[in-house]
Motif scaffolding. Structure first.
Motif, short mmCIF file in Angstrom:
data_model
loop_
_atom_site.label_atom_id
_atom_site.label_comp_id
_atom_site.label_asym_id
_atom_site.label_seq_id
_atom_site.Cartn_x
_atom_site.Cartn_y
_atom_site.Cartn_z
N ASN A 1 26.22 13.11 -63.70
CA ASN A 1 25.42 11.92 -63.12
C ASN A 1 26.11 10.66 -63.25
N GLY A 2 27.61 10.56 -63.47
CA GLY A 2 28.14 9.44 -63.67
C GLY A 2 28.80 8.78 -62.33
N GLY A 3 29.79 7.77 -62.46
CA GLY A 3 30.11 7.26 -61.13
C GLY A 3 30.66 8.03 -60.08
N ALA A 4 31.33 9.04 -60.61
CA ALA A 4 32.09 10.21 -59.56
C ALA A 4 31.09 11.32 -58.93
N ASN B 1 21.15 13.88 -70.12
CA ASN B 1 20.36 12.73 -70.67
C ASN B 1 19.23 12.43 -69.63
N GLN C 1 19.43 20.43 -68.08
CA GLN C 1 20.41 21.56 -68.34
C GLN C 1 19.68 22.80 -68.39
N PRO D 1 33.51 15.11 -67.39
CA PRO D 1 35.10 15.08 -67.90
C PRO D 1 35.50 16.46 -68.79
N ILE D 2 34.31 17.26 -68.79
CA ILE D 2 34.46 18.49 -69.74
C ILE D 2 35.60 19.39 -69.01
N MET E 1 39.00 18.32 -69.05
CA MET E 1 40.17 17.31 -68.90
C MET E 1 41.03 17.60 -69.92
N GLY F 1 40.85 18.75 -58.32
CA GLY F 1 40.48 17.16 -57.92
C GLY F 1 41.86 16.51 -57.37
N LEU G 1 41.93 13.03 -55.25
CA LEU G 1 42.85 11.90 -55.76
C LEU G 1 43.96 11.48 -54.27
P1 NAP Z 1 31.65 8.83 -65.99
O1 NAP Z 1 30.97 7.82 -65.24
O2 NAP Z 1 31.84 8.66 -67.35
O3 NAP Z 1 30.34 10.00 -65.81
C1 NAP Z 1 30.55 11.09 -66.47
C2 NAP Z 1 29.49 12.10 -66.61
O4 NAP Z 1 29.66 13.35 -67.15
C3 NAP Z 1 27.98 11.60 -66.96
O5 NAP Z 1 26.93 11.94 -66.33
C4 NAP Z 1 28.14 12.14 -68.47
O6 NAP Z 1 26.75 12.23 -68.99
C5 NAP Z 1 28.67 13.35 -68.28
N1 NAP Z 1 29.38 13.86 -69.42
C6 NAP Z 1 30.35 13.34 -70.19
N2 NAP Z 1 30.54 14.10 -71.24
C7 NAP Z 1 29.63 15.11 -71.19
C8 NAP Z 1 29.62 16.34 -71.96
N3 NAP Z 1 30.40 16.54 -73.16
N4 NAP Z 1 28.43 17.15 -71.81
C9 NAP Z 1 27.59 16.89 -70.67
N5 NAP Z 1 27.79 16.17 -69.97
C10 NAP Z 1 28.59 15.07 -70.18
O7 NAP Z 1 33.06 9.51 -65.45
P2 NAP Z 1 33.27 9.50 -63.72
O8 NAP Z 1 33.96 8.32 -63.49
O9 NAP Z 1 32.06 9.98 -63.18
O10 NAP Z 1 34.58 10.54 -64.12
C11 NAP Z 1 34.08 12.02 -64.26
C12 NAP Z 1 35.21 12.88 -64.18
O11 NAP Z 1 35.59 13.07 -62.68
C13 NAP Z 1 36.60 12.67 -64.79
O12 NAP Z 1 37.00 13.82 -65.40
C14 NAP Z 1 37.30 11.88 -63.75
O13 NAP Z 1 38.81 12.11 -64.01
C15 NAP Z 1 37.04 12.92 -62.46
N6 NAP Z 1 37.35 12.13 -61.15
C16 NAP Z 1 38.25 12.54 -60.45
C17 NAP Z 1 38.49 11.93 -59.05
C18 NAP Z 1 39.43 12.60 -58.32
O14 NAP Z 1 39.95 11.71 -57.39
N7 NAP Z 1 40.09 13.88 -58.41
C19 NAP Z 1 37.70 10.68 -58.88
C20 NAP Z 1 36.89 10.25 -59.72
C21 NAP Z 1 36.62 10.76 -61.13
P3 NAP Z 1 25.86 11.06 -69.45
O15 NAP Z 1 25.08 10.26 -68.23
O16 NAP Z 1 24.70 11.85 -70.24
O17 NAP Z 1 26.53 10.00 -70.30
#
Ligand code: NAP
Length: 297
Positions: free
Chosen positions: A131-134, A156, A181, A199-200, A202, A250, A254
């Motif tokens: 539930n992050g930015g992506a 969370n 979960q 990012p699990i 990566m 992904g 990109l």
């Molecule tokens: P982010 O904002 O940091 O969000 C990450 C999310 O994953 C949060 O909800 C976090 O949970 C959860 N998380 C992190 N570690 C975890 C774990 N060990 N167990 C369970 N949940 C976990 O990151 P983001 O910007 O969304 O990016 C996420 C992924 O997408 C990255 O791998 C990035 O490279 C990829 N991405 C790819 C593209 C593309 O063009 N292909 C574009 C954007 C992003 P909490 O909220 O509880 O912290």
């Protein structure tokens, strides 16, 4: 060669040195024979507003925005697209007569590989891990596909509730539910589209957000999408491929979010194949998308 007439584009972030955007955009600009240069700019959070004034002064045509500025930049924009308002984040900015305007091309990037399938997504249940930015762009993408149900699973409870509440005033209708979960087994057994936005898995991590037993509950007709592009075959996608599911990594997201941004800046078609190849050359050859062949998507 960069001269006094060279037009500038770029990407801002903090850190920024690992960004692959310069490779992809400069390959396209060179292929088009345009006098442009795309550069990475290291911008500290506290310097964002000042840097935007500086970028306007030096005539920067536009730029991409990455972590940690995607949300923080919103108050400094004179115009924000409906998609970016819905997602609550901007990844592409360009100069207008009134200041900087912004949009979010991650949604278009996410949708591009799904739209290559001839499939009615309106009957589908989408399950999104993280539930992050992506995840925000993915939820918006699933809403645009008109998925029947969109479920977001997180670790969370507070973050999940904040995520859910942030869609309350969305200008675009999103039917969304959030889950802990513990609810994964039931959700996975109903999913038609399963997306990993955590990012699990990566590089250099080789884990999967799902156990083998959890993945085994997924219907074999479901499409499994990992936003991670390095490695190109994550453990999550490997599990899905091994049981016969169609998978998407992904890389195409990109490429397509970058191509959509470049189209906005140049106002012309851009060489998507050149952009994709530049990334592949940089990262190593990806595995081809895998299809189970069990249904016509
Ligand atoms: P982010 O904002 O940091 O969000 C990450 C999310 O994953 C949060 O909800 C976090 O949970 C959860 N998380 C992190 N570690 C975890 C774990 N060990 N167990 C369970 N949940 C976990 O990151 P983001 O910007 O969304 O990016 C996420 C992924 O997408 C990255 O791998 C990035 O490279 C990829 N991405 C790819 C593209 C593309 O063009 N292909 C574009 C954007 C992003 P909490 O909220 O509880 O912290």
């Amino acid at each position: 060669m960069i001269t006094s007439t060279t037009k500038l584009l770029g990407v801002i972030g903090y850190p920024i040195e690992h960004s692959l955007s310069p490779v992809m955009h400069n390959a396209a600009l060179k292929n088009l024979g345009l006098d442009y240069d795309y550069r990475p700019f290291l911008v500290k959070p506290e310097d964002l507003e000042t840097e935007l004034t500086g970028f306007a002064a030096i005539g920067l045509r536009g730029f991409n925005v990455t972590i940690p500025h995607k949300q923080a930049i919103l108050p400094f924009l004179s115009e924000v697209s409906l998609t970016a308002q819905a997602v609550g984040a901007v990844n592409t900015v360009w100069r207008t007569g009134n200041g900087w305007a912004g949009t979010n091309t991650d949604v278009e990037g996410f949708l591009a590989p799904l739209q290559t399938y001839d499939y009615d997504w309106s009957q589908t249940v989408a399950v999104i891990l993280g539930n992050g930015g992506a995840a925000r762009a993915v939820v918006q993408g699933c809403a645009q596909l008109r998925c029947a149900e969109i479920h977001v699973v997180g670790r969370n409870q507070l973050n999940l509730e904040t995520f859910l509440n942030s869609w309350a005033n969305s200008p675009l209708a999103v039917k969304l539910r959030v889950h802990s979960q513990e609810e994964l087994p039931l959700l996975i057994s109903q999913a038609n589209l399963l997306v990993n936005t955590t990012p699990i898995g990566m590089h250099p991590n080789v884990e999967s957000p799902l156990s083998a037993a959890q993945m085994a509950n997924l219907p074999l007709t479901a499409v499994v999408y990992d936003l991670i592009y390095n490695p190109n075959l994550t453990q999550f996608l490997r599990q899905a491929q091994n049981q016969g599911n169609t998978t998407i990594n992904g890389l195409e997201m990109l490429v397509q979010q970058g191509a959509a941004a470049l189209k906005i800046w140049l106002q012309q078609d851009v060489p998507v194949d050149i952009m994709r190849q530049a990334l592949i050359n940089k990262m190593g050859k990806p595995s081809p998308p895998h299809s189970s062949g069990q249904r016509q998507l």
